[in-house]
Write a protein that holds these residues in place. Structure first.
Motif, short mmCIF file in Angstrom:
data_model
loop_
_atom_site.label_atom_id
_atom_site.label_comp_id
_atom_site.label_asym_id
_atom_site.label_seq_id
_atom_site.Cartn_x
_atom_site.Cartn_y
_atom_site.Cartn_z
N ALA A 134 0.18 -1.57 0.00
CA ALA A 134 -0.37 -0.02 -0.02
C ALA A 134 0.84 1.23 0.17
N LEU A 135 2.00 1.36 1.02
CA LEU A 135 2.72 2.51 0.43
C LEU A 135 3.51 2.61 -0.71
N PHE A 136 4.53 1.39 -0.99
CA PHE A 136 4.50 1.89 -2.25
C PHE A 136 3.21 2.44 -3.19
N ILE A 137 2.00 1.63 -3.83
CA ILE A 137 1.02 2.56 -4.52
C ILE A 137 0.90 3.98 -4.19
N VAL A 138 1.00 4.44 -3.03
CA VAL A 138 0.47 5.60 -2.50
C VAL A 138 1.86 6.58 -2.65
N LEU A 139 3.00 6.09 -2.50
CA LEU A 139 4.02 7.02 -3.36
C LEU A 139 4.26 7.00 -4.74
N VAL A 140 4.22 5.77 -5.34
CA VAL A 140 4.25 6.07 -6.50
C VAL A 140 3.28 6.82 -7.38
N ALA A 141 1.67 6.56 -6.83
CA ALA A 141 0.45 7.11 -7.09
C ALA A 141 1.18 9.08 -7.37
N ILE A 142 1.52 9.22 -6.44
CA ILE A 142 2.11 10.37 -5.61
C ILE A 142 2.55 11.45 -6.89
N THR A 143 4.28 10.25 -6.44
CA THR A 143 5.22 10.91 -7.63
C THR A 143 5.71 10.28 -9.09
N ARG A 144 5.06 9.18 -8.46
CA ARG A 144 5.56 8.08 -10.41
C ARG A 144 6.31 7.57 -10.02
N TYR A 145 7.46 7.38 -8.85
CA TYR A 145 8.59 7.54 -9.09
C TYR A 145 8.45 6.00 -8.69
N VAL A 146 8.64 4.90 -9.49
CA VAL A 146 8.34 3.67 -8.90
C VAL A 146 10.13 2.89 -8.05
N SER A 147 11.51 3.27 -8.06
CA SER A 147 12.31 3.75 -7.44
C SER A 147 11.97 4.31 -6.00
N LEU A 148 12.03 5.07 -6.00
CA LEU A 148 11.03 5.31 -4.64
C LEU A 148 10.00 4.53 -4.10
N GLY A 149 9.11 4.10 -4.86
CA GLY A 149 8.21 3.31 -3.60
C GLY A 149 8.41 2.36 -3.07
N SER A 150 9.25 1.57 -4.31
CA SER A 150 10.55 0.56 -4.10
C SER A 150 10.90 0.07 -2.83
N VAL A 151 11.36 0.83 -2.37
CA VAL A 151 13.12 1.05 -1.17
C VAL A 151 11.95 1.26 -0.16
N GLY A 202 17.05 15.04 -8.81
CA GLY A 202 16.36 15.49 -9.74
C GLY A 202 16.55 14.54 -10.92
N THR A 203 16.99 13.65 -10.94
CA THR A 203 17.46 13.09 -12.88
C THR A 203 16.41 11.47 -12.82
N GLU A 204 15.68 11.05 -11.81
CA GLU A 204 15.15 9.89 -11.77
C GLU A 204 13.76 9.76 -12.56
N ARG A 205 14.02 9.31 -13.07
CA ARG A 205 12.75 8.82 -14.72
C ARG A 205 11.79 8.43 -14.11
N LYS A 206 10.32 8.19 -13.91
CA LYS A 206 9.38 9.07 -14.08
C LYS A 206 8.75 7.65 -14.66
N LEU A 207 7.36 7.55 -13.84
CA LEU A 207 6.92 5.73 -14.60
C LEU A 207 5.22 6.23 -15.93
N SER A 208 5.91 5.58 -16.73
CA SER A 208 5.22 5.93 -17.84
C SER A 208 4.44 4.64 -18.93
N PHE A 209 2.98 5.45 -18.49
CA PHE A 209 2.13 3.44 -18.98
C PHE A 209 2.44 3.40 -20.64
N SER A 210 2.80 4.57 -21.48
CA SER A 210 3.09 4.01 -22.89
C SER A 210 4.24 3.25 -23.04
N LYS A 211 4.14 2.30 -23.59
CA LYS A 211 4.80 1.47 -24.46
C LYS A 211 5.90 2.51 -25.52
#
Length: 227
Positions: A134-151, A202-211
């Motif tokens: 749940a913490l992962f999902i919330v952080l990724v939803a807010i920031t779109r940084y998968v790495s932040l949510g994962s760690v 501030g150079t981390e890539r954000k999540l995108s659902f486009s292939k």
């Protein structure tokens, strides 16, 4: 004698963890190595960016399932002794994460272990695992940084075990569970050290659902490396 069995649980789980879905998919389906495409990480997020949603879903399910199988096997074998079961299950969890990160089949270059860790912890303590998810999902939803949510999600798991206390599957061994669960969580954090540096700058890539086509991913990666 138990130490031998614990090591066996770790080693078998390590071999199971080394069956990295993203590498297998990219090699057999596209005759390419996911570790040369996009972010060059052998994980679900990179598969999503390079190959799309269905391959990413396949990767996610595979990597969670292999961890579930490894830990469930350890639980079934050691179920008669609660303390031994904790050692074996957590050893299997660490083994499957280590195998995912450093697969012997692929030159010890794998993914970052997040989905494997999640699958293992869902078996050991589903309550804490779901809170970490749940913490992962919330952080990724807010920031779109998968790495932040994962760690954050992985490092929070031992904290949730402590907070939940006797809601744990093995409530009488909470300190042991916390200590052993920290090992794979710290390994995952180390695997994300590059992401952490990019988050700070501030150079981390954000999540995108486009292939994106692999060629475009390569071009973007080369551009990032040239900064």
């Amino acid at each position: 004698m138990n130490v031998v069995f614990y090591l066996a649980a770790f080693l078998v789980s390590y071999l199971i963890g080394g069956l990295n879905a993203s590498i297998l998919y990219s090699k057999f389906k596209h005759t390419e190595d996911i570790r040369t495409l996009g972010s060059k990480n052998a994980g679900t997020t990179n598969v999503l960016r390079v190959f799309g949603r269905l391959p990413a879903a396949f990767t996610l399910i595979w990597d969670i399932a292999k961890a579930v199988i490894a830990v469930l096997a350890a639980r079934l074998i050691f179920r008669s002794d609660e303390a031994a079961c904790v050692w074996a299950c957590q050893g299997a969890a660490f083994g499957v994460v280590a195998g995912h990160c450093f697969p012997v089949y692929f030159g010890f270059r794998g993914g970052k272990g997040v989905t494997a860790y999640m699958g293992a912890m869902l078996v050991i303590n589903p309550y804490a695992a779901l809170l970490g998810l749940a913490l992962f999902i919330v952080l990724v939803a807010i920031t779109r940084y998968v790495s932040l949510g994962s760690v954050s999600g992985c490092l929070s798991y031992p904290v949730w075990v402590a907070v939940l206390g006797y809601a744990s599957v093995y409530g009488s061994h909470i300190p042991l569970n916390i200590a052993l669960a920290l090992l794979p969580a710290l390994l995952i954090a180390i695997q994300h050290r590059g992401n952490i540096k990019r988050l700070l700058t501030g150079t981390e890539r954000k999540l995108s659902f486009s292939k994106r086509p692999p060629e475009q991913e390569k071009k973007e990666e080369n551009t990032e490396n040239g900064r």
